[in-house]
Design an enzyme around this catalytic site. Sequence first.
Site, PDB file in Angstrom:
ATOM      1  N   ARG A  36       0.842  -1.187   0.000  1.00 19.23           N
ATOM      2  CA  ARG A  36       0.000   0.000   0.000  1.00 19.23           C
ATOM      3  C   ARG A  36       0.887   1.250   0.000  1.00 19.23           C
ATOM      4  NH1 ARG A  36      -1.775   0.644   4.415  1.00 19.23           N
ATOM      5  NH2 ARG A  36      -1.186  -1.257   5.490  1.00 19.23           N
ATOM      6  N   TYR A  60      -1.601  -3.616  -6.973  1.00 25.03           N
ATOM      7  CA  TYR A  60      -1.354  -4.417  -5.774  1.00 25.03           C
ATOM      8  C   TYR A  60      -2.487  -4.348  -4.743  1.00 25.03           C
ATOM      9  CZ  TYR A  60       0.191  -5.722  -1.194  1.00 25.03           C
ATOM     10  OH  TYR A  60       0.232  -6.291   0.042  1.00 25.03           O
ATOM     11  N   LYS A 112      -9.522  -2.445   1.938  1.00 22.53           N
ATOM     12  CA  LYS A 112      -9.180  -1.303   2.787  1.00 22.53           C
ATOM     13  C   LYS A 112      -9.938  -0.038   2.354  1.00 22.53           C
ATOM     14  CE  LYS A 112      -5.825  -3.752   4.809  1.00 22.53           C
ATOM     15  NZ  LYS A 112      -5.924  -4.371   6.114  1.00 22.53           N
ATOM     16  N   HIS A 152     -10.415  -2.256  11.745  1.00 27.05           N
ATOM     17  CA  HIS A 152      -9.343  -3.105  11.212  1.00 27.05           C
ATOM     18  C   HIS A 152      -9.099  -4.236  12.220  1.00 27.05           C
ATOM     19  CE1 HIS A 152      -4.917  -3.136   9.569  1.00 27.05           C
ATOM     20  NE2 HIS A 152      -5.671  -3.994   8.934  1.00 27.05           N
ATOM     21  N   SER A 166      -1.267  -3.540  10.130  1.00 27.64           N
ATOM     22  CA  SER A 166      -0.944  -4.479   9.062  1.00 27.64           C
ATOM     23  C   SER A 166       0.361  -5.211   9.358  1.00 27.64           C
ATOM     24  CB  SER A 166      -0.824  -3.749   7.727  1.00 27.64           C
ATOM     25  OG  SER A 166      -2.095  -3.302   7.325  1.00 27.64           O
ATOM     26  N   CYS A 214       0.962  -7.364  11.694  1.00 28.83           N
ATOM     27  CA  CYS A 214       1.254  -7.504  13.126  1.00 28.83           C
ATOM     28  C   CYS A 214       0.489  -8.673  13.739  1.00 28.83           C
ATOM     29  CB  CYS A 214       0.939  -6.212  13.858  1.00 28.83           C
ATOM     30  SG  CYS A 214       2.090  -4.894  13.414  1.00 28.83           S
ATOM     31  N   ASP A 254      -9.403  -9.692   9.168  1.00 36.86           N
ATOM     32  CA  ASP A 254      -8.868  -8.356   8.845  1.00 36.86           C
ATOM     33  C   ASP A 254      -9.824  -7.202   9.139  1.00 36.86           C
ATOM     34  OD1 ASP A 254      -6.591  -6.899   7.784  1.00 36.86           O
ATOM     35  OD2 ASP A 254      -7.802  -6.453   6.023  1.00 36.86           O
ATOM     36  N   ARG A 265       2.033 -12.299  -0.480  1.00 36.28           N
ATOM     37  CA  ARG A 265       0.703 -12.606   0.049  1.00 36.28           C
ATOM     38  C   ARG A 265       0.113 -13.864  -0.560  1.00 36.28           C
ATOM     39  NH1 ARG A 265      -1.551  -8.777   3.949  1.00 36.28           N
ATOM     40  NH2 ARG A 265       0.013  -7.135   4.009  1.00 36.28           N
TER      41      ARG A 265
HETATM   42  P1  GDP Z   1      -1.747  -9.268   9.641  1.00 32.93           P
HETATM   43  O1  GDP Z   1      -1.256  -8.533   8.450  1.00 32.93           O
HETATM   44  O2  GDP Z   1      -2.066  -8.359  10.784  1.00 32.93           O
HETATM   45  O3  GDP Z   1      -2.854 -10.205   9.319  1.00 32.93           O
HETATM   46  O4  GDP Z   1      -0.511 -10.148  10.196  1.00 32.93           O
HETATM   47  P2  GDP Z   1      -0.155 -11.702   9.991  1.00 32.93           P
HETATM   48  O5  GDP Z   1      -0.969 -12.597  10.872  1.00 32.93           O
HETATM   49  O6  GDP Z   1      -0.157 -12.025   8.554  1.00 32.93           O
HETATM   50  O7  GDP Z   1       1.322 -11.727  10.575  1.00 32.93           O
HETATM   51  C1  GDP Z   1       2.326 -10.856  10.107  1.00 32.93           C
HETATM   52  C2  GDP Z   1       3.673 -11.381  10.499  1.00 32.93           C
HETATM   53  O8  GDP Z   1       3.763 -11.458  11.931  1.00 32.93           O
HETATM   54  C3  GDP Z   1       3.945 -12.776   9.971  1.00 32.93           C
HETATM   55  O9  GDP Z   1       5.276 -12.839   9.537  1.00 32.93           O
HETATM   56  C4  GDP Z   1       3.721 -13.654  11.176  1.00 32.93           C
HETATM   57  O10 GDP Z   1       4.490 -14.836  11.120  1.00 32.93           O
HETATM   58  C5  GDP Z   1       4.143 -12.760  12.337  1.00 32.93           C
HETATM   59  N1  GDP Z   1       3.397 -13.120  13.579  1.00 32.93           N
HETATM   60  C6  GDP Z   1       2.065 -13.289  13.704  1.00 32.93           C
HETATM   61  N2  GDP Z   1       1.733 -13.665  14.956  1.00 32.93           N
HETATM   62  C7  GDP Z   1       2.891 -13.704  15.661  1.00 32.93           C
HETATM   63  C8  GDP Z   1       3.221 -14.038  17.039  1.00 32.93           C
HETATM   64  O11 GDP Z   1       2.359 -14.357  17.855  1.00 32.93           O
HETATM   65  N3  GDP Z   1       4.533 -13.956  17.383  1.00 32.93           N
HETATM   66  C9  GDP Z   1       5.514 -13.604  16.480  1.00 32.93           C
HETATM   67  N4  GDP Z   1       6.771 -13.556  16.899  1.00 32.93           N
HETATM   68  N5  GDP Z   1       5.239 -13.305  15.179  1.00 32.93           N
HETATM   69  C10 GDP Z   1       3.958 -13.356  14.784  1.00 32.93           C
HETATM   70  P1  PGA Z   2      -2.993  -6.435   6.125  1.00 34.28           P
HETATM   71  O1  PGA Z   2      -3.230  -5.474   4.894  1.00 34.28           O
HETATM   72  O2  PGA Z   2      -1.489  -6.519   6.262  1.00 34.28           O
HETATM   73  O3  PGA Z   2      -3.636  -5.710   7.263  1.00 34.28           O
HETATM   74  O4  PGA Z   2      -3.560  -7.784   5.849  1.00 34.28           O
HETATM   75  C1  PGA Z   2      -3.459  -5.794   3.585  1.00 34.28           C
HETATM   76  C2  PGA Z   2      -2.956  -4.647   2.718  1.00 34.28           C
HETATM   77  O5  PGA Z   2      -1.937  -4.061   3.095  1.00 34.28           O
HETATM   78  O6  PGA Z   2      -3.569  -4.363   1.700  1.00 34.28           O
HETATM   79 MN    MN Z   3      -3.801 -10.305   7.490  1.00 29.96          MN
END
Ligand code: GDP
Ligand code: PGA
Ligand code: MN
Length: 621
Positions: A94, A234, A243, A263, A285, A287, A310, A403
């Site tokens: 983004r 993207y 979003k 979110h 994002s 996290c 999400d 992704r």
């Molecule tokens: P989203 O974008 O908020 O959905 O985040 P994701 O679930 O896709 O996670 C983003 C990154 O954080 C990935 O590389 C995960 O492996 C990492 N991650 C997610 N949960 C945890 C956790 O509990 N501990 C650690 N150390 N890393 C995490």
């Molecule tokens: P996300 O965001 O990392 O919160 O899943 C998707 C995006 O950046 O478009």
């Molecule tokens: Mn996600």
Amino acid sequence: MADNPTATTETTGLNEAVTSALDNAPTTHAHLLDWVRETAELTQPDSIHWVDGSEEEWKRLTDELVDAGTFVRLDEQKFPNSFAAFSDPDDVARVEERTFICTKTEKGAGPTNNWEDPEVMKAALRKRFRGAMRGRTMYVIPFVMGHLDAARPSYGVEITDSAYVVCSMRIMATIGTPVLEKMTAQNGFFVECLHSLGAPLAPGEEDVPWPCNPAKYIVHFPEDRSIWSFGSGYGGNALLGKKCYALRIASAIAHDEGWLAEHMLILKVTNPQGESRFISAAFPSACGKTNFAMLEPTIEGWKAEMVGDDIAWIRFGKDGQARVTNPEAGLFGVAPGTGWPTNPNAMRAIARGNTIFTNVALTDDGGVWWEGMTEEVPEHLTDWKGREWTPESGRPAAHPNSRFCTPIKQVDILAPEYDDPEGVPLSAIVFGGRRKTTVPLVSQSFGWEHGVFQGATLSSETTAAAKGAVGVVRRDPMAMLPFIGYNANDYLAHWVEIGERVGEENMPKVFYVNWFRRTSTGGFAWPGFGENSRVVKWIAERLDGTAGGQDTPIGTVPTPEDLDLTGLELAPEDLEAALKVDVEEWKAELPSIDEWFHRLGHVPESILEQRAGLEDRLHQA
Ligand code: GDP
Ligand code: PGA
Ligand code: MN
């Protein structure tokens, strides 16, 4: 590539294919027909395709994308009906600095958004869009965010010149004929979502696998509820239901109508007695939302199911009960870090196929790979830029923001309530971010207003999900900083007002987590992923009033005895590092909170009072 959009000649002349597609439109929705015609006149596509969402259409479009070199078809045994796409290296995330909220007054967009006058912006965009679809097909995608059987379905129509976007939208939302039929029958309002890659083709010009334009505009007009996106193909820039609509436009609608578009993931947890609770969690994002939503508990007898990963739309019934729905139909998950040990549920979902991967690496046998997918690193790969890759290459094989895009129905821990148009009752809201220091594993707020303060001051290190520096701590209110479609001060006031209207006793309880705190030696203090179920158990038992905790200046924090640590091998000093509330570290947060509030300018009084309360408690501690 037309870098200079004004160089294309202006004409309203439409070719025969376009005229015939307009004359034979599968709808009588007058406003939609007018908008599609106007857009065709502006963008001058070669043809128009009304997207029906069928299997045959998917087959045809994916075949075309393979022929065009945009898609690589993956091995049918490993990943049936699945494809890998590789973006332009400058179109990988983004683009927050190119994202605009265009309200009549600058104040409407507030201090955190890029603003431009709507008329000025529309004039600039019209120049960009003029002739932008030459040589391409214009796809018209009717879609609905949330349930088609909702009391008031949230319709949208995306016009795009990208078949990759059509295929991705088919995974992420409910699209096509059933939506168009109902929308037409109801003469329903829809959010206009206009998207172009900004890469018209001259006659005979050969296309590139990932067309886009170096000039990017992700523009929202919350007052007329419309979106114009130019130049990027993207994810969040181009799949406009996500979003752009379900957060930025929906947050503005929610403000006007008295609900919340957030979110947040949505998780169902069931205790050993069979009692279920729904909790949602807002993390910035990359996290951990998708991972938390797909949690596989490591503690006996507890079950977790997913409702959303999400976005959460939270409405409050006449009885004051908060009910939450996930408006999406797919996952757009971060690939790196997703593996069998960390997120087996995501691995099972993508193994079912029907998935589009973007910017991952390819294995020599027609599969995909990314950092963290397997412990064993393959000896040879083709990296996301198409280069030879070996473990000695010294660079990641997959882009850090690569992704997977997969249908939510393929998640085998999807809660049955996912399909309820009314949503599920919400008991708790969890905020969280990525902080190496200061923020403990979990705390519970002292009440709604304190919880709103915790959300308003949420902080996190930046990630690869947006273009720009990674690892910089920034304030990200409710993990919505890049997604609030109006003035952030009004957004915070809206949270406070909902609490006043609905009443503290009816509001979800608020918690704050941090999976990312480091020990003095630099490692993660808490193992995370499935082990986060121990935190979920504490949260659920706090809701029931059965779990203990210690009041600290920042909220109620569990002691090691309050957490179920059965079977967890964790050094006591790591646990201490995870749970610690260091008064000096927190005092050091105050100036940065003040700086943040100063930037906001008009923070609601009750939040400022919470800030003062925190300082008092820190000084008494
Ligand atoms: P989203 O974008 O908020 O959905 O985040 P994701 O679930 O896709 O996670 C983003 C990154 O954080 C990935 O590389 C995960 O492996 C990492 N991650 C997610 N949960 C945890 C956790 O509990 N501990 C650690 N150390 N890393 C995490
Ligand atoms: P996300 O965001 O990392 O919160 O899943 C998707 C995006 O950046 O478009
Ligand atoms: Mn996600």
